[in-house]
Design an enzyme around this catalytic site. Structure first.
Site, PDB file in Angstrom:
ATOM      1  N   ASP A  82       0.844  -1.190   0.000  1.00  0.00           N
ATOM      2  CA  ASP A  82       0.000   0.000   0.000  1.00  0.00           C
ATOM      3  C   ASP A  82       0.898   1.266   0.000  1.00  0.00           C
ATOM      4  O   ASP A  82       2.095   1.168   0.289  1.00  0.00           O
ATOM      5  CB  ASP A  82      -0.911  -0.051   1.239  1.00  0.00           C
ATOM      6  CG  ASP A  82      -2.157   0.806   1.104  1.00  0.00           C
ATOM      7  OD1 ASP A  82      -2.452   1.269  -0.014  1.00  0.00           O
ATOM      8  OD2 ASP A  82      -2.852   1.015   2.123  1.00  0.00           O
ATOM      9  N   GLY A 208      -9.952   4.647   1.346  1.00  0.00           N
ATOM     10  CA  GLY A 208     -10.842   5.190   2.372  1.00  0.00           C
ATOM     11  C   GLY A 208     -12.122   4.383   2.430  1.00  0.00           C
ATOM     12  O   GLY A 208     -13.215   4.914   2.588  1.00  0.00           O
ATOM     13  N   GLY A 209     -11.998   3.053   2.300  1.00  0.00           N
ATOM     14  CA  GLY A 209     -13.169   2.188   2.222  1.00  0.00           C
ATOM     15  C   GLY A 209     -13.891   1.977   3.549  1.00  0.00           C
ATOM     16  O   GLY A 209     -15.029   1.526   3.560  1.00  0.00           O
ATOM     17  N   THR A 232      -8.691   0.830   8.245  1.00  0.00           N
ATOM     18  CA  THR A 232      -9.137   1.290   9.563  1.00  0.00           C
ATOM     19  C   THR A 232     -10.116   0.303  10.214  1.00  0.00           C
ATOM     20  O   THR A 232     -10.001   0.010  11.408  1.00  0.00           O
ATOM     21  CB  THR A 232      -9.780   2.686   9.430  1.00  0.00           C
ATOM     22  OG1 THR A 232      -8.821   3.551   8.811  1.00  0.00           O
ATOM     23  CG2 THR A 232     -10.158   3.259  10.784  1.00  0.00           C
TER      24      THR A 232
HETATM   25 ZN   LIG Z   1      -5.178   4.599   0.686  1.00  0.00          ZN
END
Ligand SMILES: [Zn+2]
Length: 283
Positions: A82, A208-209, A232
Site C-alpha cells: 500500500d 478510504g473504504g 481502519t
Molecule cells: Zn489509501
C-alpha cells in the site's frame, strides 16, 4: 498454488463488476484471518501491507509468511504494497516477490510523479508485477503516509495523461473518500469515477473504504472500483477484539485462546465484506 498476479484477480472483478477487498494486514493473526475468510467465502483476496508494517517485521518475514499462508488455500490471493512514497523501497518489495505496489507520488510535482511512476512500472514488468498509481493524494494520514488535507483535484485531462502515459495497471482516483474514520458524510464524486472508467477502461481502487454505506460501495463497484481498501475497520476490529476478550476473561492467560478469539473477529468482518462487495462465491 494460489498466489496470483493482481490482474488475474482484478480483471475479472472489473469485468463482472464486483469488488475485491484489499485488507491492510498487520501481522500473522490478521493475515491468516483474512486468508481463511477468503477460503471459507470462496472469494478472491488482496492482502496488502503498509510500508510501516513491512518495516516493522522485515521484507522477507512478510513475504515468506504470505507465501506460506496463501499457498495453502485454493482461492486466488495476491500480495500488494500500500501507499509507498519511496521508489527504492517499492523496488525492494518488487524484488522480494510482491505482486504489486502502489507507488504514491502524490506528494511530488506532477512531472516528478509521472517520471518515477513510469520507472517503477518498467521495473515491475521484469517481475511480472503490477503498479497502482496515485496523482492526487487521498485525504487522511495512513500509517504515517499522506496528509490530512489530501491534494487539489486536477483537471481530468491531466489525470488521464498520467494514467495513460505511465502504464500503471490500476488507479487510485480522488473521488471524495478519505482514510480513517469519517467525521462527516463524504461527498462522493460518482461522476469522476464514471468519467475515468469510461475514458481508460481501467479498474479503479477505492481508498478510504472504511465507514462507507453499503449503497456507496455498491454504486462505486458497479462503476468500476474493483479493489476496495479496508484498513481502519480491520485495525478497529483487531484492537476491539483484544479489549473485549480481556475484559470478559481477566484471568485467562492462554494466548492461543486470546488470539484465536481476535482472529475469529477478523474472519467475521472479512466474510461480511466479501458478501457486501459481491466477491463471495467468485473463486
Ligand atoms: Zn489509501
Amino acid at each position: 498454488m494460489s498466489v496470483v498476479p493482481l490482474p488475474e484477480i482484478m480483471d475479472r472483478a472489473f469485468k463482472y463488476r464486483y469488488g475485491v477487498a484489499a485488507f491492510n494486514t498487520v501481522d500473522d493473526v490478521t493475515m491468516h484471518g483474512v486468508i481463511k475468510a477468503a477460503e471459507q467465502s470462496r472469494s478472491p483476496l488482496i492482502v496488502q501491507v503498509s510500508v510501516k508494517t513491512v518495516k516493522f517485521w522485515g521484507v522477507d518475514v512478510v513475504r515468506n509468511m504470505f507465501v506460506n499462508m496463501a499457498g495453502r488455500v485454493s482461492v486466488p490471493v495476491t500480495l500488494h504494497l500500500d501507499h509507498c512514497p519511496d521508489p527504492d523501497f517499492a523496488k525492494i518489495c518488487l524484488e522480494a516477490g510482491w505482486n504489486s505496489v502502489l507507488f504514491d507520488g502524490s506528494g511530488l510535482s506532477f512531472d516528478e510523479n509521472f517520471r518515477i511512476t513510469r520507472e517503477i512500472v518498467q521495473f515491475a514488468t521484469q517481475f511480472g508485477a503490477s503498479v497502482e498509481g496515485e496523482v492526487v493524494g487521498v485525504p487522511g494520514v495512513e500509517d504515517g503516509v499522506g496528509s490530512e488535507m489530501g491534494g487539489e483535484l486536477l483537471p481530468i485531462e491531466q489525470e488521464l495523461a498520467f494514467i495513460n502515459g505511465t502504464g500503471i495497471y490500476c488507479y487510485a482516483p480522488p473521488i471524495g473518500t478519505a482514510h480513517g474514520f469519517y467525521k462527516a458524510e463524504p461527498t462522493i464524486r460518482y461522476d469522476r469515477m464514471q468519467q475515468l472508467v469510461e475514458a481508460t477502461k481501467m479498474p479503479m481502487v477505492l481508498h478510504g473504504g472504511t465507514g462507507l454505506t453499503n449503497d456507496v460501495y455498491e454504486r462505486l463497484i458497479s462503476l468500476g472500483a474493483a479493489k476496495v481498501n479496508i484498513s481502519t475497520a480491520l485495525k478497529k476490529t483487531y484492537a476491539d477484539g483484544f479489549r473485549a476478550y480481556l475484559e470478559k476473561h481477566p484471568t485467562q492467560y492462554d494466548p492461543l485462546k486470546l488470539i484465536g478469539a481476535v482472529q475469529n473477529d477478523v474472519i467475521s468482518i472479512a466474510e461480511s465484506l466479501f458478501a457486501v462487495f459481491g466477491s463471495k462465491g467468485q473463486a
